[in-house]
Design an enzyme around this catalytic site. Structure first.
Site, PDB file in Angstrom:
ATOM      1  N   CYS A  80     -46.026  28.616 -11.893  1.00 25.41           N
ATOM      2  CA  CYS A  80     -46.814  28.019 -12.961  1.00 25.41           C
ATOM      3  C   CYS A  80     -47.977  28.941 -13.303  1.00 25.41           C
ATOM      4  CB  CYS A  80     -47.327  26.683 -12.437  1.00 25.41           C
ATOM      5  SG  CYS A  80     -48.672  26.050 -13.373  1.00 25.41           S
ATOM      6  N   GLY A 129     -51.013  22.778 -12.342  1.00 26.26           N
ATOM      7  CA  GLY A 129     -51.250  24.190 -12.050  1.00 26.26           C
ATOM      8  C   GLY A 129     -51.032  24.698 -10.643  1.00 26.26           C
ATOM      9  N   GLY A 139     -48.201  24.964  -8.999  1.00 29.04           N
ATOM     10  CA  GLY A 139     -46.807  25.379  -8.787  1.00 29.04           C
ATOM     11  C   GLY A 139     -46.641  26.881  -8.579  1.00 29.04           C
TER      12      GLY A 139
HETATM   13  P1  5GP Z   1     -43.681  24.455  -6.496  1.00 26.44           P
HETATM   14  O1  5GP Z   1     -43.087  23.526  -5.488  1.00 26.44           O
HETATM   15  O2  5GP Z   1     -42.729  25.514  -6.928  1.00 26.44           O
HETATM   16  O3  5GP Z   1     -44.995  25.024  -6.054  1.00 26.44           O
HETATM   17  O4  5GP Z   1     -44.028  23.572  -7.783  1.00 26.44           O
HETATM   18  C1  5GP Z   1     -43.051  22.860  -8.480  1.00 26.44           C
HETATM   19  C2  5GP Z   1     -43.672  22.201  -9.674  1.00 26.44           C
HETATM   20  O5  5GP Z   1     -44.229  23.158 -10.582  1.00 26.44           O
HETATM   21  C3  5GP Z   1     -42.707  21.433 -10.565  1.00 26.44           C
HETATM   22  O6  5GP Z   1     -42.310  20.205 -10.031  1.00 26.44           O
HETATM   23  C4  5GP Z   1     -43.498  21.304 -11.855  1.00 26.44           C
HETATM   24  O7  5GP Z   1     -44.402  20.227 -11.829  1.00 26.44           O
HETATM   25  C5  5GP Z   1     -44.303  22.593 -11.876  1.00 26.44           C
HETATM   26  N1  5GP Z   1     -43.740  23.553 -12.850  1.00 26.44           N
HETATM   27  C6  5GP Z   1     -42.459  23.967 -12.970  1.00 26.44           C
HETATM   28  N2  5GP Z   1     -42.328  24.869 -13.968  1.00 26.44           N
HETATM   29  C7  5GP Z   1     -43.553  25.013 -14.502  1.00 26.44           C
HETATM   30  C8  5GP Z   1     -44.067  25.784 -15.588  1.00 26.44           C
HETATM   31  O8  5GP Z   1     -43.379  26.570 -16.236  1.00 26.44           O
HETATM   32  N3  5GP Z   1     -45.395  25.628 -15.869  1.00 26.44           N
HETATM   33  C9  5GP Z   1     -46.188  24.776 -15.156  1.00 26.44           C
HETATM   34  N4  5GP Z   1     -47.461  24.646 -15.505  1.00 26.44           N
HETATM   35  N5  5GP Z   1     -45.737  24.064 -14.116  1.00 26.44           N
HETATM   36  C10 5GP Z   1     -44.441  24.170 -13.798  1.00 26.44           C
END
Ligand code: 5GP
Length: 367
Positions: free
Chosen positions: A186, A181, A183
């Site tokens: 996300c 959660g 992300g």
């Molecule tokens: P960020 O670096 O953008 O904060 O986080 C990246 C991570 O968010 C990804 O590696 C993956 O674990 C997570 N993530 C990507 N797409 C989704 C999504 O649609 N739902 C959720 N719950 N997590 C996501």
């Protein structure tokens, strides 16, 4: 029902305390770490930043730029086996694909595709990725992959608790991916109420994983280079980035140009003026379980599934190289501030302050 009431922190809740150190300059620190693993017999030399296996960031184009800086990429699951093999063949001319992970879900079809790619011997790093790492399917799948390719490097997740990290490692994972959660795109926490602040997740999981000879990859929630530094200091061996690498020339996603009306005007003469327009470019970035991704990559949203991701349009940021250099520059500078000569030394050199505010945005955020 139980309430666990110890304080749970995010990266934005802490700052690093500077320390007197013998390091005179940033050039004296070493951001390349030699990694050795619980199961995989190979050693790797790199900086543990990994491009996320999202459709927009786990691309061949990003992988080429990441490896120039000795950084990793987890390629996304939506390339076909043929596309992956063609890329790996070409890329192996310059190196041995040590900085590339191929991604897999836990279905039969995923295993078949993974087998086709692994059979070529072109790649040996596997990222097994499910939204809920507490599912029994993940453990079974890790065991199967470890049995089939005993010398592979296996990263698997996602979980947020120490006990589950230990389980995944003891069953064959070298690296556990942690984060539910945090992300940037996300919406799991909003939809399900499930999750854990990422800084506390990393501290607990790193401690547990290291205790059984494994490692962690902190996945999600980094918004600025300082967060990457905090993550390494919290004990992460690897840090996975999605949003920070999105919106670049090498990222996938639709590019669009939009016109905006500014508050500024152009004076034509004393009495007439024209509104000033500004054009800006944007690139689409989306969560892998967003409705948009389900439509684009899985042929539509299944009725029993809910969207746990969102779609955003982020300002186009040009070549990714500048962003990567800023992240690595931030890391080197952080190491001199806290007196860590090697990447691996960061946690033992780190003292954190708990803070109420970390940035001064009086003049708006830097563009
Ligand atoms: P960020 O670096 O953008 O904060 O986080 C990246 C991570 O968010 C990804 O590696 C993956 O674990 C997570 N993530 C990507 N797409 C989704 C999504 O649609 N739902 C959720 N719950 N997590 C996501």
């Amino acid at each position: 029902m139980r309430i666990q009431d110890d304080i749970q922190l995010d990266y934005c809740d802490v700052l690093l305390r500077p320390k007197r150190s013998a390091l005179a300059s940033r050039s004296q620190v070493d951001i390349i770490r030699e990694y050795s693993f619980r199961w995989c017999p190979r050693t790797l030399k790199a900086t543990g930043v990994i491009a996320a296996n999202m459709f927009t960031t786990g691309t061949f184009e990003i992988a080429r730029e990441m490896q120039k800086q000795q950084l990793f990429t987890a390629l996304h699951k939506h390339y076909t086996a043929d596309e992956l093999i063609a890329f790996l063949k070409e890329n192996a001319k310059n190196n041995n694909n040590d900085l590339i992970f191929v991604s897999s879900g836990v279905s039969e079809a995923d295993f078949e595709k993974l087998s086709t790619v692994m059979k070529t011997g072109l790649v040996q790093n596997i990222c097994i990725d499910v939204a809920n790492g507490y599912s029994p399917y993940l453990l079974d799948y890790i065991k199967k992959v470890r049995q089939t390719w005993p010398e592979s490097l296996i990263m698997a997740g996602n979980v947020v608790t120490g006990d589950m990290c230990e389980d995944l490692i003891l069953n064959g994972a070298d690296i556990v991916k942690v984060g539910i959660g945090p992300g940037s795109v996300c919406t799991t926490r909003k939809l399900t109420g499930v999750g854990r602040p990422q800084f506390s997740t990393v501290i607990e999981c790193a401690d547990a994983a290291h205790g059984v000879g494994g490692m962690v990859c902190a996945d999600g929630g980094c918004t600025v280079p300082g967060d990457v530094c905090k993550s390494f200091c919290a004990g992460a061996d690897f840090v996975m980035l999605g949003g920070m690498l999105a919106g670049h020339q090498e990222s996938a996603g639709e590019l669009s140009t939009k016109s905006f009306q500014t508050n500024e005007v152009d004076m034509i003469d004393d009495k007439t003026c024209a509104i000033k327009l500004e054009q800006r470019q944007f690139k689409k970035f989306y969560g892998m379980s967003s409705e948009y991704a389900q439509e684009a990559h899985y042929g539509g949203m299944k009725k029993y599934r809910a969207s746990e991701g969102k779609v955003v349009e982020i300002p186009f940021r040009g070549p990714i190289e500048n962003t990567l250099l800023a992240i690595l520059g931030g890391l080197r500078s952080c190491m001199t501030y806290i007196g860590a000569r090697r990447l691996k030394d960061m946690p033992k050199c780190a003292t954190f302050y708990r803070v109420n505010r970390q940035l001064n945005n009086i003049f708006g955020e830097e563009k």
